[in-house]
Design a protein around this motif. Structure first.
Motif: not given
Length: 591
Positions: A206-211, A301-311
């Protein structure tokens, strides 16, 4: 001093300050010379057809150190030397896109056609929104991870998993994580980006995915060419971070005391922009943006998206809609509507990236009228002339009232002169009797200013339209003379012609000032405006010049219909409505 003298003095002082500022900025603070930036020397992959991809493979030695940032260690990690750089080129009617497997992003985002050309004539280069990046910079639309996700290094070496005539897919590996990125062309200026995170490890992730949307800045384009934006110098065309968070658009340039800005609220889109061009991403789920200016010459420019827990063994998908190209309001509205329709999200309102300033409401109406006229006659200069005619017809009733008011003021000039003679230095009594005279003859002393006050917002709105709307960018008026209506007249013919017609217009207007003041205003105003218009857009000068010509014809017609004597004729004798003014009493001694 009366109000007219104070007005002349104020304008004169303002002009002196303006000229002094211009001289000071030009002499002691010259615009910085263009800064040469090193760009990645990547051989452009040959291609054929409009959207046919081409692959070009390079060895690790050719790629230099671009893959050095890849983390090493656990099983599944790919060593940089084992993945040579591969490039994919996609082409649409409006874009030439170059993708690199080292970073899985764009090293080239070139705009095609006349609208995608820099100002400066037919030999000017095409705009490339990713072409100035250095080897150490992230690519345009490169992915980054953080807050618990395995790290993807800068320019991380990825593999090309597949490509066809409209898409390319990359696979990027980090310890326990594989990122699958697929770019798909969906329109002449739009792409779909799908990023799938596959958990290849034994623990949940889990964490943050950025573009990332980086930009190298040319300092010479960040400021006016002569140290003063707008008047007396070519205005700047800065590169900026941009983000729409909730209902507010935030822009950012470099500030030493504040290198980053984090707008509050959900980010509906984010990216980089210039005055006429942009490259932005619209996320399909709740995201946040951060505008970072690390140096005066580099923005991200950072576009950050929270990533839910990936099993372990599971995947999660994040999608973005990408828009690259000119900031054409109509096209951006269509792109926004298409994105909202395909994703089910609220309209991102990309057209609001066109900053029309305080008079945006008027500017949008003017732009709509210009576009309508352009549909009839395919010449934006002629469209401006037609717009001027339409505005003049709409303001004709006000012009008639103004002319009538000014003529009545001219007729009252002898009476006002008598009042001045009677009351001398008693300003309060003189003003009171003057207002009584105006009321008796039903004359509004400010009536002559009304059309000018209405015209000023139109001029300011048109100025904003010409400076920000790409519809007029690189659009010619007359071949060999004015090749771009958003740039100055290269031969200064229009500003000089505008000054002459303004002089004639001033000459034809009834004046209520003293002879010396009339002479100053008659010559000063045309010279002052001519000086200002030398560096302003030719389209704006064309509007004012055409307006002056129409005003001359309008005044001639109105003078004839109202029976106003020819220019230079003496004012009429005092009318029977002359006010009888009692002589002022001499002050006496108190008993």
């Amino acid at each position: 001093m009366d109000s007219n003298k104070r007005l002349i003095l104020t304008v004169g002082i303002s002009l002196a300050i303006f000229l002094g500022y211009q001289w000071t900025m030009t002499t002691f603070f010259p615009a910085p010379a263009p800064h040469p930036t090193a760009s990645t020397e990547i051989k452009e992959a040959p291609g054929s057809g409009d959207v046919v991809p081409a692959l070009h493979e390079r060895s690790a030695d050719e790629a230099g150190n671009e893959g050095d940032a890849v983390p090493a260690g656990d099983e599944g990690t790919v060593v940089a030397a084992a993945l040579p750089q591969r490039e994919v080129t996609l082409r649409t009617d409006d874009l030439l896109l170059g993708f690199s497997s080292h970073g899985a992003g764009l090293f080239k985002a070139e705009l095609l056609g006349r609208k995608g050309q820099r100002q400066g004539g037919t030999d000017a280069p095409q705009v490339d929104l990713a072409g100035a990046l250095q080897p150490s910079d992230p690519l345009l639309f490169e992915a980054t991870t953080g807050e618990g996700l395995p790290v993807l290094g800068n320019r991380a070496p990825c593999s090309v998993a597949g490509s066809d005539e409209r898409s390319v897919t990359f696979l990027c590996d980090a310890p326990g994580l594989q990122l699958e990125k697929k770019f798909t062309v969906t329109g002449a200026r739009t792409l779909d980006l799908q990023m799938v995170l596959h958990n290849r490890g034994a623990v949940p992730l889990a964490g943050t995915l950025g573009l990332l949307m980086p930009a190298r800045v040319d300092p010479a384009r960040q400021v006016s060419s002569r140290g003063c934006a707008g008047f007396g110098g070519a205005p700047p065309q800065p590169t900026q971070n941009i983000c729409r968070a909730d209902d507010k658009i935030s822009r950012s340039l470099y500030h030493a005391d504040k290198p980053s800005v984090t707008p509050e609220g959900r980010a509906w889109f984010a990216g980089i922009e210039e005055r006429y061009f942009l490259a932005v991403a619209v996320p399909d789920q709740a995201s946040a943006c951060e505008l970072v200016a690390e140096t005066p010459e580099f923005l991200t420019t950072h576009l950050n998206t929270k990533v839910a827990t990936i099993a372990p063994g599971a995947s999660q998908t994040v999608r973005y809609q990408l828009v690259i190209g000119p900031k054409d309001i109509g096209l951006l509205q269509d792109a926004s509507a298409s994105i909202a329709s395909s994703t089910g999200l609220p309209n991102p309102k990309l057209d609001e990236t066109v900053d029309l300033g305080f008079w945006a409401v008027i500017a949008r109406i003017l732009l709509w009228l210009l576009r309508a006229a352009h549909h009839v006659i395919a010449n934006w200069g002629v469209a401006i002339i037609l717009l001027t005619v339409a505005v003049k017809l709409l303001t004709l009733p006000l012009a008639w009232k103004s002319m009538k008011s000014m003529e009545e003021m001219r007729k009252l000039a002898p009476e006002i002169a008598k009042l001045k003679e009677k009351f001398g230095s008693d300003r309060e009594k003189l003003n009171l009797e003057t207002m009584k005279l105006y009321q008796q003859h039903k004359v509004n002393p400010l009536g002559g200013c009304l059309p000018m006050l209405i015209q000023m917002p139109i001029w300011l709105a048109l100025y904003a339209t010409l400076q920000t709307s790409v519809e007029l960018y690189n659009e010619p008026f007359i071949a060999g003379w004015i090749s771009d209506l958003t740039s100055k007249d290269p031969y200064y013919a229009l500003p000089l012609a505008m000054g002459v017609t303004m002089y004639i217009t001033q000459k034809m207007q009834p004046m209520q000032m003293e002879a010396a003041q009339q002479k100053v205003m008659l010559y000063f105003m045309p010279i002052f405006f001519t000086f200002i218009m030398l560096q302003l857009p030719a389209g704006l000068t064309l509007y004012i010049f055409t307006n002056n010509l129409l005003s001359i014809g309008q005044q001639m017609a109105l003078r004839k219909s109202m029976g106003i004597p020819a220019i230079g004729a003496p004012p009429p004798a005092a009318s029977s409505a002359t006010i009888e003014v009692a002589p002022a009493k001499k002050p006496g001694k108190k008993k």
